[in-house]
Scaffold this motif. Structure first.
Motif, short mmCIF file in Angstrom:
data_model
loop_
_atom_site.label_atom_id
_atom_site.label_comp_id
_atom_site.label_asym_id
_atom_site.label_seq_id
_atom_site.Cartn_x
_atom_site.Cartn_y
_atom_site.Cartn_z
N ALA A 61 0.84 -1.20 0.00
CA ALA A 61 0.00 0.00 0.00
C ALA A 61 0.88 1.25 0.00
O ALA A 61 2.05 1.22 0.39
N LYS A 62 0.30 2.36 -0.43
CA LYS A 62 1.03 3.63 -0.50
C LYS A 62 1.47 4.05 0.91
O LYS A 62 0.70 4.00 1.86
N THR A 63 2.73 4.51 1.02
CA THR A 63 3.27 5.02 2.28
C THR A 63 3.04 6.52 2.32
O THR A 63 3.40 7.24 1.39
N ILE A 64 2.41 7.00 3.43
CA ILE A 64 2.10 8.43 3.52
C ILE A 64 3.06 9.18 4.43
O ILE A 64 3.15 10.40 4.36
N ALA A 65 3.78 8.47 5.31
CA ALA A 65 4.75 9.10 6.21
C ALA A 65 5.62 8.00 6.81
O ALA A 65 5.32 6.82 6.67
N THR A 66 6.70 8.42 7.46
CA THR A 66 7.60 7.45 8.09
C THR A 66 7.70 7.74 9.58
O THR A 66 7.91 8.88 9.99
N LEU A 67 7.55 6.70 10.39
CA LEU A 67 7.70 6.81 11.83
C LEU A 67 9.13 6.45 12.21
O LEU A 67 9.73 5.55 11.61
N SER A 68 9.67 7.13 13.20
CA SER A 68 11.02 6.86 13.70
C SER A 68 10.93 6.15 15.05
O SER A 68 9.91 6.24 15.74
N VAL A 69 12.00 5.47 15.42
CA VAL A 69 12.05 4.79 16.71
C VAL A 69 11.79 5.81 17.81
O VAL A 69 12.36 6.91 17.81
N GLY A 70 10.90 5.47 18.73
CA GLY A 70 10.57 6.34 19.84
C GLY A 70 9.35 7.21 19.61
O GLY A 70 8.83 7.79 20.57
N ASP A 71 8.88 7.34 18.36
CA ASP A 71 7.68 8.13 18.10
C ASP A 71 6.50 7.55 18.88
O ASP A 71 6.33 6.33 18.96
N LYS A 72 5.67 8.42 19.42
CA LYS A 72 4.47 8.02 20.14
C LYS A 72 3.31 7.93 19.15
O LYS A 72 3.18 8.76 18.25
N VAL A 73 2.47 6.91 19.34
CA VAL A 73 1.31 6.73 18.47
C VAL A 73 0.10 6.37 19.32
O VAL A 73 0.23 5.87 20.43
N GLU A 74 -1.07 6.63 18.77
CA GLU A 74 -2.32 6.16 19.37
C GLU A 74 -2.78 5.01 18.50
O GLU A 74 -2.93 5.15 17.28
N ILE A 75 -3.00 3.86 19.11
CA ILE A 75 -3.45 2.67 18.39
C ILE A 75 -4.98 2.69 18.42
O ILE A 75 -5.58 2.65 19.48
#
Length: 168
Positions: free
Chosen positions: A40-54
């Motif tokens: 699927a198309k990639t819209i952004a890249t996350l880096s190690v340590g980035d916080k996310v809401e699942i």
């Protein structure tokens, strides 16, 4: 019915309950995908340590929200909760990657977290999914044709000894 087939049927038949949002930290850089598919198309890249809401899960994928965007990432690239500052928890990370983490109360195969105890208890019978799983079954003759076409050969092996299971 073999225990493997029963396990596959059990997982396929269970309907997933509503997913409650939780937080997580990225443990391996990953692209945020528009859909839960590797191509699927990639819209952004996350880096190690980035916080996310699942916000949701689908197989081996988590739907996340972050300051970098909303989309899907591989489940094994996100640790639920806060990421620890030290590296003393490497066993937990390796266990998660191998599918062998936890206390035995989580069903997991091939490194993908399965259903937890609460999800198993709230599961509902789904005849449509059961019929779908059963549609994948083949008979011995069809399996033999497949093996012959793939040039597979039978190999005999000794079964592993039964594990020593001590009562809890």
């Amino acid at each position: 019915m073999s225990s493997i087939k029963l396990g596959i049927v059990l997982v396929a038949v269970l309907a997933m309950p509503a997913f409650a949002a939780e937080t997580g930290s990225v443990i391996r850089a990953d692209g945020i995908k528009v859909e839960p598919f590797r191509d699927a198309k990639t819209i952004a890249t996350l880096s190690v340590g980035d916080k996310v809401e699942i916000v949701n899960k689908n197989g081996g994928w988590l739907q996340i929200k972050s300051p970098k965007g909303k989309g899907w990432v591989h489940m094994l690239n996100v640790r639920k909760g806060d990421m620890r500052k030290d590296s003393s928890d490497i066993g937990g990370l390796l266990g998660m990657a191998s599918g062998r983490a936890g206390t035995g109360k989580v069903v997991a195969t091939t490194g993908i977290r399965g259903l937890d105890e609460v999800e198993l208890q709230s599961a509902k019978y789904n005849e449509t999914e059961l019929n779908l799983v059963e549609s994948y079954a083949i008979n011995r003759a069809e399996a033999q044709v497949f093996a012959t076409q793939g040039k597979l050969v039978a190999r005999k092996f000794d079964y592993l000894p039964s594990p020593d299971v001590s009562p809890e």
